[in-house]
Design an enzyme around this catalytic site. Structure first.
Site, PDB file in Angstrom:
ATOM      1  N   THR A 193     -55.155  55.711 -39.402  1.00 54.77           N
ATOM      2  CA  THR A 193     -54.295  54.935 -38.507  1.00 54.77           C
ATOM      3  C   THR A 193     -52.861  55.426 -38.672  1.00 54.77           C
ATOM      4  O   THR A 193     -52.293  55.318 -39.758  1.00 54.77           O
ATOM      5  CB  THR A 193     -54.389  53.447 -38.876  1.00 54.77           C
ATOM      6  OG1 THR A 193     -55.764  53.069 -38.763  1.00 54.77           O
ATOM      7  CG2 THR A 193     -53.534  52.592 -37.968  1.00 54.77           C
ATOM      8  N   GLU A 253     -60.308  55.377 -35.848  1.00 57.36           N
ATOM      9  CA  GLU A 253     -61.560  54.655 -36.125  1.00 57.36           C
ATOM     10  C   GLU A 253     -61.333  53.163 -35.894  1.00 57.36           C
ATOM     11  O   GLU A 253     -60.216  52.676 -36.018  1.00 57.36           O
ATOM     12  CB  GLU A 253     -62.033  54.919 -37.556  1.00 57.36           C
ATOM     13  CG  GLU A 253     -60.978  54.689 -38.649  1.00 57.36           C
ATOM     14  CD  GLU A 253     -60.792  53.253 -39.056  1.00 57.36           C
ATOM     15  OE1 GLU A 253     -61.717  52.466 -38.848  1.00 57.36           O
ATOM     16  OE2 GLU A 253     -59.711  52.925 -39.579  1.00 57.36           O
ATOM     17  N   ALA A 312     -60.406  29.872 -36.813  1.00 56.91           N
ATOM     18  CA  ALA A 312     -59.227  29.474 -37.575  1.00 56.91           C
ATOM     19  C   ALA A 312     -59.583  29.561 -39.054  1.00 56.91           C
ATOM     20  O   ALA A 312     -60.736  29.378 -39.442  1.00 56.91           O
ATOM     21  CB  ALA A 312     -58.831  28.057 -37.202  1.00 56.91           C
ATOM     22  N   CYS A 331     -56.287  46.403 -43.107  1.00 52.64           N
ATOM     23  CA  CYS A 331     -55.841  46.881 -41.787  1.00 52.64           C
ATOM     24  C   CYS A 331     -54.873  45.941 -41.069  1.00 52.64           C
ATOM     25  O   CYS A 331     -53.749  46.335 -40.767  1.00 52.64           O
ATOM     26  CB  CYS A 331     -57.047  47.126 -40.901  1.00 52.64           C
ATOM     27  SG  CYS A 331     -58.110  48.414 -41.523  1.00 52.64           S
ATOM     28  N   ARG A 354     -58.049  43.688 -50.877  1.00 54.94           N
ATOM     29  CA  ARG A 354     -56.702  44.027 -50.412  1.00 54.94           C
ATOM     30  C   ARG A 354     -56.158  42.941 -49.470  1.00 54.94           C
ATOM     31  O   ARG A 354     -56.800  42.564 -48.512  1.00 54.94           O
ATOM     32  CB  ARG A 354     -56.701  45.397 -49.738  1.00 54.94           C
ATOM     33  CG  ARG A 354     -56.790  46.515 -50.764  1.00 54.94           C
ATOM     34  CD  ARG A 354     -56.876  47.854 -50.114  1.00 54.94           C
ATOM     35  NE  ARG A 354     -58.184  48.088 -49.519  1.00 54.94           N
ATOM     36  CZ  ARG A 354     -58.527  49.194 -48.869  1.00 54.94           C
ATOM     37  NH1 ARG A 354     -57.642  50.161 -48.708  1.00 54.94           N
ATOM     38  NH2 ARG A 354     -59.731  49.341 -48.371  1.00 54.94           N
TER      39      ARG A 354
HETATM   40  C1  UDX Z   1     -60.400  45.304 -38.937  1.00 52.20           C
HETATM   41  C2  UDX Z   1     -60.865  45.619 -37.506  1.00 52.20           C
HETATM   42  O1  UDX Z   1     -61.876  44.684 -37.122  1.00 52.20           O
HETATM   43  C3  UDX Z   1     -61.373  47.055 -37.402  1.00 52.20           C
HETATM   44  O2  UDX Z   1     -61.710  47.331 -36.068  1.00 52.20           O
HETATM   45  C4  UDX Z   1     -60.271  47.981 -37.880  1.00 52.20           C
HETATM   46  O3  UDX Z   1     -60.667  49.318 -37.804  1.00 52.20           O
HETATM   47  C5  UDX Z   1     -59.836  47.626 -39.289  1.00 52.20           C
HETATM   48  O4  UDX Z   1     -59.428  46.248 -39.328  1.00 52.20           O
HETATM   49  P1  UDX Z   1     -61.566  44.621 -41.225  1.00 52.20           P
HETATM   50  O5  UDX Z   1     -60.192  44.607 -41.812  1.00 52.20           O
HETATM   51  O6  UDX Z   1     -62.664  45.285 -41.975  1.00 52.20           O
HETATM   52  O7  UDX Z   1     -61.530  45.350 -39.796  1.00 52.20           O
HETATM   53  O8  UDX Z   1     -62.020  43.123 -41.017  1.00 52.20           O
HETATM   54  P2  UDX Z   1     -62.211  42.061 -39.834  1.00 52.20           P
HETATM   55  O9  UDX Z   1     -63.604  41.634 -39.797  1.00 52.20           O
HETATM   56  O10 UDX Z   1     -61.624  42.531 -38.580  1.00 52.20           O
HETATM   57  O11 UDX Z   1     -61.349  40.843 -40.425  1.00 52.20           O
HETATM   58  C6  UDX Z   1     -59.952  40.955 -40.663  1.00 52.20           C
HETATM   59  C7  UDX Z   1     -59.398  39.651 -41.180  1.00 52.20           C
HETATM   60  O12 UDX Z   1     -59.363  38.677 -40.153  1.00 52.20           O
HETATM   61  C8  UDX Z   1     -60.196  39.015 -42.314  1.00 52.20           C
HETATM   62  O13 UDX Z   1     -59.304  38.520 -43.292  1.00 52.20           O
HETATM   63  C9  UDX Z   1     -60.957  37.887 -41.651  1.00 52.20           C
HETATM   64  O14 UDX Z   1     -61.258  36.824 -42.534  1.00 52.20           O
HETATM   65  C10 UDX Z   1     -59.944  37.453 -40.608  1.00 52.20           C
HETATM   66  N1  UDX Z   1     -60.560  36.776 -39.461  1.00 52.20           N
HETATM   67  C11 UDX Z   1     -61.420  37.451 -38.641  1.00 52.20           C
HETATM   68  C12 UDX Z   1     -60.237  35.455 -39.186  1.00 52.20           C
HETATM   69  O15 UDX Z   1     -59.466  34.808 -39.911  1.00 52.20           O
HETATM   70  N2  UDX Z   1     -60.783  34.857 -38.071  1.00 52.20           N
HETATM   71  C13 UDX Z   1     -61.639  35.508 -37.240  1.00 52.20           C
HETATM   72  O16 UDX Z   1     -62.085  34.899 -36.254  1.00 52.20           O
HETATM   73  C14 UDX Z   1     -61.975  36.851 -37.537  1.00 52.20           C
END
Ligand code: UDX
Length: 446
Positions: free
Chosen positions: A128, A157, A261, A269, A337
């Site tokens: 990224t 990605e 929520a 990320c 992280r």
């Molecule tokens: C994210 C993106 O989904 C992915 O496409 C990108 O490449 C990298 O960042 P990731 O960090 O693995 O992936 O996790 P993700 O499932 O997206 O969740 C991110 C955060 O949002 C988590 O802390 C999760 O708990 C939070 N979240 C997610 C919420 O609080 N509410 C939701 O409805 C969804």
């Protein structure tokens, strides 16, 4: 058609991408400077927790389609396509550190030049990176080599931890940024086995591809912040946000995803990418107001949650044992992280609380940060024994399936602060819990 592919960096993205490209029949050379990691990978060991990865990795090692080495020159010499899957960690000011990406590009170019390599090389940036990075990489290529057959592509990605293998083998979309039509075709051929005849390959210029990645993550973060902002409003109005979520998410224009929520988004990320996008907007004086608020709401949400706990105990945690379920930033990963759980732990340690924690996968990583200042338990039930309160930070499936009657028996006090809305309000009421969740009416025993 199969390609010889080099992957520089066997972190999360490089390892998953490399393994999946081997799965479609390509020949992979994956490189990392960490020799211990390379030795582990060559023997079929997987250094990260990612469902499904071990099986495909071991199969492709057996089929001799993937090998791991710490010698980058092997990949530069042999591979037409070289993926850069390198970290772009945040600098103190929030900007992305391009040090690794630019240094490896220079190494590649120097080697090509000194070994008079004239064949085509396609350097694909999968990390990224802020808009304009491909231009910087191209400038290094031009300055360091005379080979005119080196091309630079941006191919962000979109892997989410826990679903990365699934997403790689059957991607929702593939974004490729190159202004060279012929190189665009090569990239399309590479991805063809994963497209399943569906039109989800988006060819664009390099800069648009770079912005697409930041926009995708910031948009999802914004949806979460929207719901988290609304959660406070719902709590104060005695409304259940889960009902509201169901009501709005069923509109196809809204969609049901990323509307939970909680205690705020974490991970490697969202927080980093939102910060980096904001930084790059400031550089050109193009204020991104909504993204700024997205970040502010996220910070406020975890503080609001911590305040619920501290005000319940009136800041007095002397002789209080607080159980914490969930340390990973989300379920199905050992990744801690920017995990909201860490903010909770830090705040409660500050107030001298006695913390009993449990997570199915993330305890080893947590130990590296908190050592013996908290106590680790082998099961969720062990962690709550005699606890004055339970805090839920991550929605692991096993927590959702917990026997709450057993919980009530084990705990000293029937008090739960649920940052992920995993328990049923009616059941909590019936069992006489003090149950504070997110964006839902407070359940209290009186
Ligand atoms: C994210 C993106 O989904 C992915 O496409 C990108 O490449 C990298 O960042 P990731 O960090 O693995 O992936 O996790 P993700 O499932 O997206 O969740 C991110 C955060 O949002 C988590 O802390 C999760 O708990 C939070 N979240 C997610 C919420 O609080 N509410 C939701 O409805 C969804």
């Amino acid at each position: 058609m199969s390609f010889k592919i080099g992957v520089i960096g066997t972190g999360y993205v490089g390892l998953v991408s490399g393994t999946c490209f081997a799965e479609s029949g390509n020949q992979l050379i994956c490189v990392d400077i960490d020799e211990q990691k390379i030795a582990k990978l060559n023997s079929g060991g997987v250094p990260i927790y990612e469902p499904g990865l071990d099986v495909i990795l071991q199969r492709n090692i057996r089929l001799n389609r993937i090998k791991f080495t710490s010698d980058i020159t092997e990949a530069i010499r042999n591979c037409e396509i070289i993926f850069l899957c390198l970290p772009t960690p945040p600098n103190e000011d929030g900007s992305a550190d391009l040090g690794y990406v630019l240094a490896v590009t220079e190494t590649i170019c120097n080697y090509i030049e000194s070994h008079s390599i004239t064949d085509r090389r396609i350097i694909v940036n999968r990390s990224t990176v802020p808009v304009g990075t491909a231009d910087k990489v191209k400038a290094i290529v031009q300055a360091k080599t005379t080979n005119k057959n080196i091309h630079v592509v941006s191919n962000p990605e979109f892997l989410a931890e826990g679903f990365a293998v699934e997403e790689s083998l059957n991607p929702s979309r593939v974004v490729v940024g190159t202004s060279n039509a012929e190189i665009g075709k090569v990239m399309q051929e590479l991805y063809e086995p994963f497209l399943n005849g569906v039109n989800k390959f988006f060819l664009m210029d390099e800069r648009s591809a770079e912005v697409t990645k930041y926009a995708a993550n910031s948009f999802l973060a914004m949806r979460i912040s929207f719901m988290n902002d609304l959660s406070n409003y719902c709590e104060l109005n005695n409304v259940n946000i889960d009902n509201v979520k169901a009501g709005i998410g069923s509109d196809p224009r809204v969609g049901p995803y990323f509307l939970n929520a909680g205690i705020g988004y974490g991970g490697s990320c969202f927080p980093k990418d939102v910060r980096a996008l904001l930084y790059s907007s400031e550089e050109i004086n193009a204020t991104l107001t909504l993204i700024r608020e997205t970040q502010a709401i996220n910070q406020k949400q975890i503080q609001r949650f911590i305040s619920k706990v501290t005000s319940y105990f009136q800041n007095d945690f002397s002789n209080k044992t607080i159980a914490i379920w969930g340390l990973a930033f989300k379920p199905d990963t050992d990744d801690i992280r920017e995990a909201p759980s860490f903010a909770v732990i830090r705040a409660l340690l500050e107030l001298s609380a006695n913390l009993h924690v449990y997570d199915p996968e993330a305890m080893e990583n947590t130990k590296l940060h908190f050592g013996d200042s908290i106590t680790y338990f082998p099961s969720m039930y062990d962690a709550v024994r005699n606890a004055d309160a339970l805090i839920v930070c991550t929605e692991w499936k096993e927590f959702k399936a917990a026997d709450v009657e057993e919980l009530k028996k084990l705990m000293k006090n029937s008090v739960i602060f649920d940052g992920r809305n995993i328990f049923d309000l009616t059941l909590m009421k019936e069992l006489g819990f003090h149950y504070a969740s997110i964006g839902r009416p407070l359940v209290s025993p009186n």
